[in-house]
Write an enzyme that holds these catalytic residues in place. Sequence first.
Site, PDB file in Angstrom:
ATOM      1  N   ASP A  67       8.944   5.337  10.272  1.00 51.48           N
ATOM      2  CA  ASP A  67       7.693   4.633  10.532  1.00 51.48           C
ATOM      3  C   ASP A  67       7.737   3.576  11.388  1.00 51.48           C
ATOM      4  O   ASP A  67       9.033   3.053  11.520  1.00 51.48           O
ATOM      5  CB  ASP A  67       7.035   4.132   8.913  1.00 51.48           C
ATOM      6  CG  ASP A  67       8.253   3.959   8.013  1.00 51.48           C
ATOM      7  OD1 ASP A  67       9.224   3.431   8.380  1.00 51.48           O
ATOM      8  OD2 ASP A  67       7.878   4.208   6.678  1.00 51.48           O
ATOM      9  N   ASN A 136       5.554   1.429  -5.844  1.00 49.44           N
ATOM     10  CA  ASN A 136       4.613   2.131  -5.902  1.00 49.44           C
ATOM     11  C   ASN A 136       4.795   3.756  -5.800  1.00 49.44           C
ATOM     12  O   ASN A 136       3.928   4.445  -5.977  1.00 49.44           O
ATOM     13  CB  ASN A 136       3.286   1.814  -5.361  1.00 49.44           C
ATOM     14  CG  ASN A 136       3.486   2.245  -3.828  1.00 49.44           C
ATOM     15  OD1 ASN A 136       4.570   2.579  -3.438  1.00 49.44           O
ATOM     16  ND2 ASN A 136       2.372   1.789  -3.151  1.00 49.44           N
ATOM     17  N   HIS A 138       6.062   5.175  -3.091  1.00 48.92           N
ATOM     18  CA  HIS A 138       5.886   5.722  -1.753  1.00 48.92           C
ATOM     19  C   HIS A 138       6.988   6.303  -1.118  1.00 48.92           C
ATOM     20  O   HIS A 138       8.294   5.605  -1.561  1.00 48.92           O
ATOM     21  CB  HIS A 138       5.122   4.728  -0.941  1.00 48.92           C
ATOM     22  CG  HIS A 138       5.805   3.509  -0.500  1.00 48.92           C
ATOM     23  ND1 HIS A 138       5.288   2.429  -0.305  1.00 48.92           N
ATOM     24  CD2 HIS A 138       6.972   3.525  -0.069  1.00 48.92           C
ATOM     25  CE1 HIS A 138       5.928   1.360   0.292  1.00 48.92           C
ATOM     26  NE2 HIS A 138       6.994   2.085   0.275  1.00 48.92           N
ATOM     27  N   GLU A 143       1.750   6.784   0.769  1.00 46.33           N
ATOM     28  CA  GLU A 143       1.186   5.932  -0.271  1.00 46.33           C
ATOM     29  C   GLU A 143       0.607   6.694  -1.371  1.00 46.33           C
ATOM     30  O   GLU A 143       0.400   8.093  -1.020  1.00 46.33           O
ATOM     31  CB  GLU A 143       0.104   4.826   0.091  1.00 46.33           C
ATOM     32  CG  GLU A 143       0.466   3.706   1.096  1.00 46.33           C
ATOM     33  CD  GLU A 143       1.287   2.555   0.588  1.00 46.33           C
ATOM     34  OE1 GLU A 143       1.987   2.923  -0.275  1.00 46.33           O
ATOM     35  OE2 GLU A 143       1.456   1.729   1.325  1.00 46.33           O
TER      36      GLU A 143
END
Length: 265
Positions: A67, A136, A138, A143
């Site tokens: 990313d 979280n 991811h 996400e």
Amino acid sequence: MQINVYGTAIEAAYAAADLIAERLYISPNIVLGLATGGTMESLYHHLVERHRRTGLSFRFATTFNLDEYIGLAPAHPASYRATMQRLLFDHTDIDPQRTHLPDGMSMNPDQEAVQYEAKIAEAGGIDLQLLGIGRNGHIAFNEPGTSFSSQTHVVTLDRSTQAANARFFLEGEAVPERAITMGISPILASREILLVVTGAEKRTAFSEAFLGQVNPQCPASVLQLHPNVMIYADRAAAIDVTSLNMASPNVGFDKICSRIGADNV
Ligand code: F6R
């Protein structure tokens, strides 16, 4: 799925680096999927050390990072391009032409995402994909709620992800809101996946991902569906998984190897 649990984060990251080094020795022209984030810092440090000490060569390897932030120039110190240069690329013999990250400055990020995925396919796909996990759940910047069939795409980062990554930016500097990320589908297409999970703050995400059901609300849980995942974790992150394994040894993982002695798990 194989889970290797170590006493400390550094031990887990170093062992994961050793596995990458081993794959590089066997297949010098390997296609590596790379990740950034705090978890990877000691891993890259160890790879650089091995390059210096043992001549481990990256010359024929090709890399694709997961990313990149949209709107950060490669020279910005918090861009993932600059991070990779600083932590790994500048200190090894890797061919700069073979290192790839999405172009976060592209005028057309959606098109850039499509082209990035096409480049991975042209290279023959990813042999070994390195992954971290967000608090979280991811993976890359996919996400919670991201479709498991997602291709490489533009994403709006969760507030919690922006907050977690603020530490890589100057105080008061805004963390970008958007990024280009490899999708879950191309990640799953990697031939092998190496997930590194360390720190107590990852304990909940780790447990949800591997003790719960496969569920898009915890993107990392999709790794349960991949046939070839190796996990390198420290005790702090893996405590629920290791205690469950001790209570009922047949919890569905191929193997849980504790590198710290059963008494300490
Ligand atoms: C970064 C990436 C992210 C990180 C994750 C964990 O390229 O893809 O998924 O792996 O956010 O980051 P750290 O290691 O900083 O907790």
